[in-house]
Design a protein around this motif. Structure first.
Motif, PDB file in Angstrom:
ATOM      1  N   HIS A 273       0.869  -1.307  -0.082  1.00 47.78           N
ATOM      2  CA  HIS A 273      -0.034   0.072   0.103  1.00 47.78           C
ATOM      3  C   HIS A 273       0.703   1.378   0.084  1.00 47.78           C
ATOM      4  O   HIS A 273       1.894   1.375   0.572  1.00 47.78           O
ATOM      5  CB  HIS A 273      -0.874  -0.176   1.244  1.00 47.78           C
ATOM      6  N   THR A 275       0.877   5.786  -0.201  1.00 46.73           N
ATOM      7  CA  THR A 275       0.160   6.877  -0.361  1.00 46.73           C
ATOM      8  C   THR A 275       1.280   8.018  -0.737  1.00 46.73           C
ATOM      9  O   THR A 275       2.524   7.934  -0.662  1.00 46.73           O
ATOM     10  CB  THR A 275      -0.502   7.375   0.717  1.00 46.73           C
ATOM     11  N   ASP A 290       3.831   1.200   2.647  1.00 47.69           N
ATOM     12  CA  ASP A 290       3.734   0.151   3.844  1.00 47.69           C
ATOM     13  C   ASP A 290       4.463  -1.144   3.428  1.00 47.69           C
ATOM     14  O   ASP A 290       3.709  -2.082   3.183  1.00 47.69           O
ATOM     15  CB  ASP A 290       2.224   0.210   4.332  1.00 47.69           C
ATOM     16  N   LEU A 295      -0.357  -1.360   8.413  1.00 47.34           N
ATOM     17  CA  LEU A 295      -1.476  -0.704   8.394  1.00 47.34           C
ATOM     18  C   LEU A 295      -2.377  -1.500   8.049  1.00 47.34           C
ATOM     19  O   LEU A 295      -3.856  -1.151   8.231  1.00 47.34           O
ATOM     20  CB  LEU A 295      -1.320   0.380   7.513  1.00 47.34           C
ATOM     21  N   LYS A 296      -2.444  -2.938   7.312  1.00 47.92           N
ATOM     22  CA  LYS A 296      -3.543  -3.741   7.162  1.00 47.92           C
ATOM     23  C   LYS A 296      -4.302  -3.376   5.902  1.00 47.92           C
ATOM     24  O   LYS A 296      -5.524  -3.610   6.084  1.00 47.92           O
ATOM     25  CB  LYS A 296      -4.203  -4.465   8.300  1.00 47.92           C
ATOM     26  N   ARG A 297      -3.789  -2.498   5.276  1.00 47.09           N
ATOM     27  CA  ARG A 297      -4.596  -1.664   4.252  1.00 47.09           C
ATOM     28  C   ARG A 297      -4.221  -2.531   2.560  1.00 47.09           C
ATOM     29  O   ARG A 297      -3.193  -3.046   2.404  1.00 47.09           O
ATOM     30  CB  ARG A 297      -4.302  -0.448   3.973  1.00 47.09           C
ATOM     31  N   ASN A 300      -1.933  -1.363  -3.262  1.00 41.68           N
ATOM     32  CA  ASN A 300      -2.482  -0.571  -4.614  1.00 41.68           C
ATOM     33  C   ASN A 300      -1.232  -0.497  -5.534  1.00 41.68           C
ATOM     34  O   ASN A 300      -1.549   0.048  -6.577  1.00 41.68           O
ATOM     35  CB  ASN A 300      -3.075   0.651  -4.039  1.00 41.68           C
TER      36      ASN A 300
END
Length: 324
Positions: A273, A275, A290, A295-297, A300
């Motif tokens: 992930h 950002t 990450d 963050l367990k997201r 992407n």
């Protein structure tokens, strides 16, 4: 969560649009791509302001096409400034004309009519689903503008491969930001939010794929005009990073994107992930990855962080040998 080497490419040619801001390493990337018509079906080259102004990046893209003997490929000029921030260039790295080490001139063939942004909208809207790959070698402004204008065009995109970002390595224009993301982080956010499949080729990787005296000799031994231009460009270009970072050689950032498309097995990374920080302040333009999944997201991007440096230069040498 393991780091893995990527699989070999499919045999069918990759339908490709190259979005670029030449720039020295962009020029090497363009020559590499245009030397590979069996593997890369280059639909167009689109230009953006970045390393130098739009007029110069567009001229340099047309020169690359001329030098590769590929004037069949249209070049469309795109955005002359970022979405939000003030324009920023890198003439101190690439020279005032964007190409130190070689003489520039007015290209034989000019730009295609129409804008790069409209070309992207029209081409991707008409494309088969998930069929066209975009190699993003500069700020992502053109694609962001196209996606804002017509979000549905994301359906036509197979993958977007971005040269940009930095995590473990640190930045090259601020302590944390890489130039292409710093030049237009808001555009990178638009592309990231679109849901397209993304691979990032960051400084974490490119600072491991560096020149050496032996690799310069390897390129020079090809002996054609293409190799002479690449050696001249890189000899001037890599000095900045060698002096700044104290490295024994310099990176060829954008050409790593094309090498990934040609030979993904040379590189490794993992899905994670990511950002982008577009807040004003010391972290403006930073990519936050990450890497360990704390963050367990959902992942992407595919974040590439290692590669076979000699394998890259062997590939570059073999393909440049195909040109004049």
């Amino acid at each position: 969560m393991s780091t893995s080497t990527l699989s070999a490419p499919q045999s069918a040619p990759c339908d490709l649009i190259i979005d670029t801001d030449p720039g020295a390493d962009d020029l090497v990337a363009l020559l590499l791509a245009m030397a590979c018509p069996a593997e890369l079906n280059i639909r167009a080259i689109t230009t953006v302001a970045g390393n130098v102004s739009l007029g110069k990046t567009s001229r340099n893209a047309c020169l690359a096409r001329e030098w590769a003997g590929r004037e069949d490929i249209p070049v469309y000029a795109g955005a002359g400034r970022p979405l939000v921030r003030k324009p920023v260039h890198a003439a101190e790295v690439h020279g005032e004309e964007g190409l130190e080490g070689v003489a520039v001139h007015v290209p034989r063939q000019g730009l295609a009519s129409g804008s790069a942004v409209q070309y992207l909208v029209d081409t991707l809207a008409d494309a088969e689903p998930h069929s066209i790959t975009l190699a993003m070698l500069g700020p992502q402004t053109n694609l962001a503008l196209a996606l804002v204008q017509q979000p549905g065009i994301a359906r036509g995109i197979k993958e977007v491969v971005v040269m940009g970002g930095a995590h473990f390595n640190g930045g090259n224009i601020t302590p944390v930001a890489e130039f292409n993301l710093y030049a237009d982080p808001h555009a990178a956010e638009v592309v990231l939010a679109s849901g397209v499949r993304l691979a990032y080729v960051p400084l974490d990787l490119t600072h491991k794929i560096i020149t050496s005296d032996e690799r310069f000799r390897q390129l020079a031994a090809i002996g054609n005009q293409a190799s002479k231009r690449v050696v001249g460009i890189l000899d001037a270009y890599v000095k900045h990073d060698m002096d700044l970072y104290g490295m024994p050689g310099g990176p060829v950032h954008d050409a790593c994107v094309i090498a990934y498309l040609l030979a993904p097995g040379l590189f490794s990374g993992r899905r994670a992930h990511m950002t982008v920080d577009s807040r004003e302040g010391p972290t403006f333009g930073q990519t936050i990855v990450d890497w360990y999944g704390v963050l367990k997201r959902p992942a992407n991007v595919l974040w590439l962080n290692d590669g076979d440096a000699q394998g890259f230069f062997d590939l570059l040498s073999a393909r440049l040998a195909r040109l004049q």
